[in-house]
Design an enzyme around this catalytic site. Structure first.
Site, short mmCIF file in Angstrom:
data_model
loop_
_atom_site.label_atom_id
_atom_site.label_comp_id
_atom_site.label_asym_id
_atom_site.label_seq_id
_atom_site.Cartn_x
_atom_site.Cartn_y
_atom_site.Cartn_z
N GLY A 185 43.07 45.24 53.74
CA GLY A 185 42.97 45.88 52.42
C GLY A 185 43.56 45.00 51.33
O GLY A 185 44.26 45.47 50.44
N ALA A 191 42.42 30.07 42.63
CA ALA A 191 41.74 28.92 42.04
C ALA A 191 42.52 28.36 40.84
O ALA A 191 42.64 27.13 40.70
CB ALA A 191 40.34 29.34 41.62
N HIS A 225 42.44 47.20 16.49
CA HIS A 225 42.02 48.56 16.84
C HIS A 225 40.51 48.70 16.66
O HIS A 225 39.99 48.20 15.67
CB HIS A 225 42.74 49.56 15.93
CG HIS A 225 42.26 50.97 16.14
ND1 HIS A 225 42.66 51.73 17.21
CD2 HIS A 225 41.39 51.73 15.40
CE1 HIS A 225 42.07 52.91 17.13
NE2 HIS A 225 41.29 52.95 16.06
C1 LIG Z 1 35.42 35.48 48.79
C2 LIG Z 1 36.51 34.80 47.99
C3 LIG Z 1 36.71 35.17 46.67
C4 LIG Z 1 37.70 34.54 45.92
N1 LIG Z 1 37.86 34.93 44.62
C5 LIG Z 1 38.81 34.34 43.88
C6 LIG Z 1 38.97 34.69 42.51
O1 LIG Z 1 38.25 35.53 41.98
N2 LIG Z 1 39.93 34.05 41.80
C7 LIG Z 1 40.75 33.11 42.37
O2 LIG Z 1 41.62 32.59 41.68
N3 LIG Z 1 40.62 32.75 43.65
C8 LIG Z 1 39.66 33.34 44.42
N4 LIG Z 1 39.50 32.94 45.72
C9 LIG Z 1 40.39 31.89 46.25
C10 LIG Z 1 39.93 30.50 45.78
O3 LIG Z 1 38.60 30.30 46.20
C11 LIG Z 1 40.84 29.43 46.33
O4 LIG Z 1 42.18 29.72 46.00
C12 LIG Z 1 40.48 28.07 45.75
O5 LIG Z 1 39.16 27.74 46.05
C13 LIG Z 1 41.42 26.99 46.29
O6 LIG Z 1 41.06 25.77 45.75
P1 LIG Z 1 41.39 24.39 46.49
O7 LIG Z 1 40.92 23.33 45.55
O8 LIG Z 1 42.78 24.37 46.95
O9 LIG Z 1 40.49 24.39 47.81
P2 LIG Z 1 38.99 24.80 48.16
O10 LIG Z 1 38.31 25.47 47.05
O11 LIG Z 1 39.07 25.50 49.47
O12 LIG Z 1 38.26 23.40 48.34
C14 LIG Z 1 38.60 22.50 49.33
C15 LIG Z 1 37.42 21.60 49.60
O13 LIG Z 1 37.86 20.54 50.44
C16 LIG Z 1 36.83 20.22 51.36
N5 LIG Z 1 37.45 19.57 52.51
C17 LIG Z 1 38.35 20.11 53.38
N6 LIG Z 1 38.75 19.18 54.27
C18 LIG Z 1 38.08 18.03 53.96
C19 LIG Z 1 38.08 16.72 54.50
N7 LIG Z 1 38.89 16.40 55.52
N8 LIG Z 1 37.27 15.81 53.95
C20 LIG Z 1 36.47 16.11 52.88
N9 LIG Z 1 36.45 17.33 52.32
C21 LIG Z 1 37.26 18.27 52.85
C22 LIG Z 1 36.22 21.57 51.69
O14 LIG Z 1 34.89 21.41 52.15
C23 LIG Z 1 36.29 22.29 50.35
O15 LIG Z 1 35.08 22.12 49.65
C24 LIG Z 1 38.50 33.53 46.50
C25 LIG Z 1 38.28 33.13 47.82
C26 LIG Z 1 37.30 33.75 48.57
C27 LIG Z 1 37.07 33.32 49.97
#
Ligand SMILES: Cc1cc2nc3c(=O)[nH]c(=O)nc-3n(C[C@H](O)[C@H](O)[C@H](O)COP(=O)(O)OP(=O)(O)OC[C@H]3O[C@@H](n4cnc5c(N)ncnc54)[C@H](O)[C@@H]3O)c2cc1C
Length: 468
Positions: A183, A323, A447
């Site tokens: 949840g 994000a 407002h």
């Molecule tokens: C369904 C869902 C809804 C979400 N909604 C929200 C929201 O509304 N607002 C919000 O703030 N957050 C949301 N999130 C969370 C958000 O997506 C993550 O916090 C965010 O994407 C993290 O960013 P990041 O750059 O750390 O990694 P990621 O976005 O996970 O990107 C990492 C990238 O690294 C690549 N990668 C990994 N290992 C390697 C490697 N060894 N070599 C090359 N490439 C590699 C992966 O393929 C990936 O594309 C949501 C997540 C999900 C699953």
């Protein structure tokens, strides 16, 4: 700065952390590349996270308004409203394509090289991508996170029966009964999508309340609102196993603290119990790195790991998996790599649940303030007293402001409202400048807007709201 390296900075992962870091580094004059193993840029967020989930939330909300008769009170009578799920998915995919393509454009514009493939460390200054070795003076790990599996409940998105969030974003038909395990934010958002499209939705949560980590009042009132919408919420309940026969799943559940087991039949089971940092296959040891006991990469104030020149940001590091946290860290870390000072205030990262109503939070919860032994005051203002919410016939929720009883400094704010995600920005910015509740109360708010409820909640901290 490249010396004998191919790049000044090599970013691994192009999610909101990695792509933003790469662009900022290039803007600061660093020769930069970003390695991505996915076909498209943008990471979890743009491909299978924030963006497609918000596309489905938006579309399903419009459908529900049109289909449920909710618009009739405004004199809008619709007949023959039909769901074209294929088209709904197509429009979502179009948004994803446009946004991921936008990053490819920004990479070109800023001269960031996009290296396609999976990166694994060879040393602290080099990674292997396919057959090629790429060297860099600095390397930034931005590999994000992936779904935490639940033992005994095997996810197979291709069968559309037991799925994770990626599978739940792409179901080919509306399930009769969907069971959401967990949840939290993702479970409630995707559960909302399918509830609005006509599924019966049961949420099974191990803890005694949904939305772990949020303010206690908000957790209680959100559950009440969601139940009114039709969610069946089973708290203090654990899932102990699952079996699939044909197109149906049977889950075994039992009270979290032990007791008799029962079974739940479902057309679709969504496993949404959390996410884990992506470090597998990175060969961290070759760079001299290891993870903490939660699988995360620890960093210092400058986002540098224990190995000089190797940085880490976003979901792969400690802190909320969001994000905007990843993005802000990406900018700050790139600034550090370029010899500047980067800043992220980790005490003020807003959290938003994009359900209807939305739920948004900043700073400390009442429970955290209490536990810290701080003397505090609370001001609450319900949207029932807000003229714009009343006019829109959309009065679920309230604003809760928590302020220090002595200094009046705002310590936290928690909002349930259809516009909570937008409203939280003004409190976040005010808190960034050290606001008191009085500052907010004496700031002129337009407002009629929902934002007046924020002002009135701040006035309520001194016990003097006008409209309640
Ligand atoms: C369904 C869902 C809804 C979400 N909604 C929200 C929201 O509304 N607002 C919000 O703030 N957050 C949301 N999130 C969370 C958000 O997506 C993550 O916090 C965010 O994407 C993290 O960013 P990041 O750059 O750390 O990694 P990621 O976005 O996970 O990107 C990492 C990238 O690294 C690549 N990668 C990994 N290992 C390697 C490697 N060894 N070599 C090359 N490439 C590699 C992966 O393929 C990936 O594309 C949501 C997540 C999900 C699953």
């Amino acid at each position: 700065m490249t010396d004998n390296f191919d790049y000044d900075l090599l970013v691994i992962g192009s999610g909101p952390g990695g792509y933003v870091a790469a662009i900022r580094a290039a803007q600061l004059g660093l020769k930069t590349a970003c390695v991505e193993s996915r076909e498209t840029l943008g990471g979890t967020c743009l491909n299978v996270g924030c963006i497609p989930s918000k596309a489905m939330l938006h579309a399903s909300e419009i459908y529900h308004e049109a289909h449920s008769g909710a618009l009739e009170k405004f004199g809008i009578k619709l007949t023959g409203t039909k769901l074209d799920l294929k088209q709904m998915h197509a429009e979502k995919s179009k948004a994803v394509e446009e946004l991921t393509g936008g990053i490819a454009f920004l990479f070109k514009k800023n001269k960031v090289d996009w290296i396609k493939g999976h990166a694994a460390f060879e040393s602290a200054n080099s990674v292997k991508v396919g057959k090629k070795t790429v060297t860099a003076k600095n390397i930034m790990i931005a590999t994000g996170s992936s779904v935490t599996p639940l033992p005994g409940v095997d996810i197979d998105n291709s069968k559309h029966v037991i799925v994770d969030s990626t599978g739940a974003l792409d179901l080919p038909k509306v399930p009769g009964h969907m069971v959401v395990i967990g949840g939290g934010v993702i479970g409630l958002e995707l559960g909302s999508v399918w509830l609005r499209l006509g599924a019966k939705v049961t949420v099974v949560e191990y803890l005694d309340k949904i939305l772990p980590g949020m303010d206690g009042d908000i957790r209680k009132d959100a559950a009440r609102i969601f139940k009114k919408q039709g969610f069946d919420i089973k708290t203090s309940t654990k899932v102990t196993g699952a079996s699939v026969k044909g197109k149906k799943a049977t889950l075994t559940i039992e009270p979290a603290k032990g007791g008799d087991a029962e079974t739940l039949e479902a057309d679709v089971v969504l496993v949404a119990i959390g996410r884990k940092p992506n470090t597998e296959g990175l060969a961290l040891d070759k760079a001299g790195l290891s993870t903490n006991d939660r699988g995360q990469i620890e960093v210092g104030h400058d986002f540098q790991t224990s190995v000089p020149g190797v940085y880490a940001i976003g979901d792969v590091t400690p802190g909320p998996m969001l994000a905007h946290k990843a993005e802000d860290e990406g900018i700050a870390a790139a600034e550090f790599v370029a010899g500047q000072q980067g800043i992220v205030n980790h005490d003020l990262i807003p959290g938003v649940v994009y359900t209807h109503p939305e739920i948004a939070s900043i700073g400390k919860t009442e429970e955290e303030v209490k536990e810290a032994g701080i003397k505090y005051k609370v001001g609450k203002f319900p949207f029932m007293g807000n003229s714009r919410a009343k006019t829109n016939r959309d009065t679920d929720g309230y604003v809760k402001v928590i302020a220090d009883a002595e200094s009046d400094r705002v310590l936290g704010a928690h909002i349930i409202s259809s516009l909570a995600g937008t409203l939280i920005a003004q409190v976040t910015q005010a808190m960034e400048f050290g606001t008191t509740s009085e500052d907010i109360a004496y700031t002129c708010h337009a407002h009629p807007t929902h934002s007046e409820a924020v002002k009135e909640a701040a006035m309520a901290v001194q016990g003097k709201p006008i409209h309640i």
